[in-house]
Design an enzyme around this catalytic site. Structure first.
Site, PDB file in Angstrom:
ATOM      1  N   HIS A  65      -0.032  -8.247   9.694  1.00  0.00           N
ATOM      2  CA  HIS A  65       0.421  -7.039   8.997  1.00  0.00           C
ATOM      3  C   HIS A  65      -0.209  -5.808   9.630  1.00  0.00           C
ATOM      4  O   HIS A  65      -1.135  -5.889  10.425  1.00  0.00           O
ATOM      5  CB  HIS A  65       0.063  -7.122   7.513  1.00  0.00           C
ATOM      6  CG  HIS A  65      -1.421  -7.088   7.227  1.00  0.00           C
ATOM      7  ND1 HIS A  65      -1.977  -6.229   6.312  1.00  0.00           N
ATOM      8  CD2 HIS A  65      -2.452  -7.802   7.741  1.00  0.00           C
ATOM      9  CE1 HIS A  65      -3.298  -6.425   6.261  1.00  0.00           C
ATOM     10  NE2 HIS A  65      -3.604  -7.372   7.116  1.00  0.00           N
ATOM     11  N   CYS A 112       3.467  -0.990   7.365  1.00  0.00           N
ATOM     12  CA  CYS A 112       3.631  -2.425   7.084  1.00  0.00           C
ATOM     13  C   CYS A 112       5.086  -2.870   7.143  1.00  0.00           C
ATOM     14  O   CYS A 112       5.424  -3.846   7.814  1.00  0.00           O
ATOM     15  CB  CYS A 112       2.980  -2.794   5.754  1.00  0.00           C
ATOM     16  SG  CYS A 112       3.759  -2.100   4.284  1.00  0.00           S
ATOM     17  N   HIS A 124       2.979  -4.138  -0.392  1.00  0.00           N
ATOM     18  CA  HIS A 124       2.572  -4.226   1.011  1.00  0.00           C
ATOM     19  C   HIS A 124       3.196  -5.495   1.584  1.00  0.00           C
ATOM     20  O   HIS A 124       3.224  -6.521   0.907  1.00  0.00           O
ATOM     21  CB  HIS A 124       1.048  -4.292   1.083  1.00  0.00           C
ATOM     22  CG  HIS A 124       0.510  -4.425   2.475  1.00  0.00           C
ATOM     23  ND1 HIS A 124       0.528  -3.392   3.380  1.00  0.00           N
ATOM     24  CD2 HIS A 124      -0.079  -5.475   3.105  1.00  0.00           C
ATOM     25  CE1 HIS A 124      -0.033  -3.794   4.514  1.00  0.00           C
ATOM     26  NE2 HIS A 124      -0.405  -5.055   4.372  1.00  0.00           N
TER      27      HIS A 124
END
Length: 195
Positions: free
Chosen positions: A165, A101, A153
């Site tokens: 993402h 990520c 994240h």
């Protein structure tokens, strides 16, 4: 010392700088005393304006941006969309080998001359904080996930209440809605690195 000072004061600016000054009427050239025709000199290439770098709250310098911030943001989103489908890879930060990520976020911004920290935790402090209801495309969206052992994240806000993402092992880079209960309830921070 006097010799050094006299050397500095006799320094002539480069020809290109004099040409720019003449073009802007800051200096008026004088005609040569000779009546013979001289060959025309090629015009100097224009020098792009150099803007000083501004310092972000985290101490990093914002990039020198010669296009509008809105255009740059849209370019960031387009670059992120260009790698949709790339496999997740822990520690990855290239479209060839895959992305995790934070690696996706670093790579996308790096292609636009913006140097971001590598880890998700550091990205949580990059740029400046903005409220979730004031997100712009290109902003970094940070989520807090997990239960007893929470982790962070990151993704890139794409506009239209979606973000891009690299989700998890076995997944691929994708664009998802922030409207769903899972993501909307887990937004931890929004960071803006393009003013």
């Amino acid at each position: 010392m006097l010799l050094i000072l006299s050397a500095c004061s006799s320094h002539r600016p480069p020809v290109e700088q004099r040409s720019i000054g003449q073009r802007n009427n800051l200096e008026q050239p004088t005609a040569p005393p000779s009546t013979q025709a001289r060959p025309a000199q090629p015009a100097a290439k224009p020098v792009p304006a150099v803007e000083p770098k501004e310092i972000a709250p985290d101490g990093r310098a914002y990039p020198q941006v010669h296009q509008s911030a809105a255009t740059l943001r849209q370019s960031v989103v387009a670059k992120a969309r260009s790698v949709i489908g790339t496999p997740y890879r822990f520690g990855g930060m290239s479209p060839v080998s895959g992305f995790d990520c934070s690696g996706l976020v670093v790579w996308v911004y790096e292609t636009h001359g913006v140097d971001l920290p590598r880890t998700t935790w550091e990205q949580t402090r990059a740029g400046q904080a903005v409220p979730a209801d004031q997100m712009h495309p290109g902003d970094i969206v940070v989520f807090k996930l997990g239960g007893k052992q929470p982790y962070l994240h990151t993704g890139i806000y794409a506009g239209g209440n979606t973000f891009i993402h690299s989700p998890r092992s076995g997944g691929r880079v994708r664009e998802e809605s922030l409207s769903g209960a899972y993501w909307a309830g887990r937004i931890h921070a929004i960071r803006r690195v393009i003013k």
